[in-house]
Design a protein around this motif. Structure first.
Motif, PDB file in Angstrom:
ATOM      1  N   THR A   1     -64.281 -19.577 -36.268  1.00 14.90           N
ATOM      2  CA  THR A   1     -64.591 -19.251 -37.659  1.00 14.90           C
ATOM      3  C   THR A   1     -65.964 -19.749 -38.083  1.00 14.90           C
ATOM      4  N   VAL A   2     -66.339 -20.934 -37.624  1.00 22.63           N
ATOM      5  CA  VAL A   2     -67.654 -21.482 -37.992  1.00 22.63           C
ATOM      6  C   VAL A   2     -68.778 -20.682 -37.347  1.00 22.63           C
TER       7      VAL A   2
ATOM      8  N   VAL B   1     -62.085 -32.019 -41.905  1.00 23.83           N
ATOM      9  CA  VAL B   1     -63.090 -32.749 -41.127  1.00 23.83           C
ATOM     10  C   VAL B   1     -63.752 -33.799 -42.026  1.00 23.83           C
ATOM     11  N   GLY B   2     -63.971 -33.451 -43.298  1.00 24.78           N
ATOM     12  CA  GLY B   2     -64.495 -34.422 -44.258  1.00 24.78           C
ATOM     13  C   GLY B   2     -63.548 -35.601 -44.427  1.00 24.78           C
ATOM     14  N   ASP B   3     -62.243 -35.321 -44.469  1.00 27.66           N
ATOM     15  CA  ASP B   3     -61.251 -36.404 -44.544  1.00 27.66           C
ATOM     16  C   ASP B   3     -61.333 -37.285 -43.308  1.00 27.66           C
ATOM     17  N   LEU B   4     -61.451 -36.662 -42.151  1.00 30.04           N
ATOM     18  CA  LEU B   4     -61.557 -37.412 -40.906  1.00 30.04           C
ATOM     19  C   LEU B   4     -62.833 -38.249 -40.882  1.00 30.04           C
ATOM     20  N   ALA B   5     -63.914 -37.706 -41.433  1.00 25.89           N
ATOM     21  CA  ALA B   5     -65.183 -38.434 -41.471  1.00 25.89           C
ATOM     22  C   ALA B   5     -65.061 -39.715 -42.287  1.00 25.89           C
TER      23      ALA B   5
ATOM     24  N   TYR C   1     -59.352 -20.492 -43.896  1.00 20.76           N
ATOM     25  CA  TYR C   1     -59.173 -21.430 -42.783  1.00 20.76           C
ATOM     26  C   TYR C   1     -60.405 -22.312 -42.598  1.00 20.76           C
ATOM     27  N   ARG C   2     -61.597 -21.684 -42.595  1.00 21.05           N
ATOM     28  CA  ARG C   2     -62.838 -22.436 -42.409  1.00 21.05           C
ATOM     29  C   ARG C   2     -63.016 -23.456 -43.528  1.00 21.05           C
ATOM     30  N   SER C   3     -62.734 -23.050 -44.757  1.00 23.59           N
ATOM     31  CA  SER C   3     -62.866 -23.945 -45.896  1.00 23.59           C
ATOM     32  C   SER C   3     -61.914 -25.138 -45.780  1.00 23.59           C
ATOM     33  N   ALA C   4     -60.674 -24.867 -45.429  1.00 25.48           N
ATOM     34  CA  ALA C   4     -59.692 -25.942 -45.257  1.00 25.48           C
ATOM     35  C   ALA C   4     -60.090 -26.856 -44.100  1.00 25.48           C
TER      36      ALA C   4
END
Length: 111
Positions: free
Chosen positions: A66-67, A16-20, A8-11
């Motif tokens: 998770t983070v 979030v990278g996509d959103l960035a 989950y954390r990895s996904a």
């Protein structure tokens, strides 16, 4: 196990990278806020992460859980310390419900 928290954390980090890429200013602003909380160095990283976990519970944020669970363990937090932080979150949530219940009664009486 209810959920594979590592997957989950990895996904989540990937999304979030996509959103960035789509909204870099928003993510950069969030990263600034997130980083600002730790810049004074007044709290040890473990304490910072225990607080973050308690807040994650009160805000019901699985991503935060998770983070910050991983970060708390990496900072040396024990299961017992995490449980104590979560106990504070439980007490605060119940306390908040009591306070806001009183506010509802105040609103009802004032209407």
């Amino acid at each position: 196990m209810i959920q594979d928290w590592n997957a989950y954390r990895s996904a989540l980090v990937g999304r979030v990278g996509d959103l960035a890429k789509l909204s870099p200013d928003a993510i950069r602003g969030w990263q600034t806020l997130d980083g600002a909380a730790a810049t004074t160095g007044k709290l040890e990283p473990k304490t910072h992460e225990l607080i973050a976990l308690a807040v994650a519970v009160t805000t019901r944020c699985d991503g935060c859980i998770t983070v910050h669970a991983k970060a708390a363990l990496e900072a040396g937090a024990t299961r017992e310390e995490i449980a104590e932080a979560l106990s504070v979150a439980i007490a605060m949530n119940a306390g908040a419900a009591v306070v806001y219940s009183a506010r509802v009664l105040d609103a009802v009486d004032g209407l």
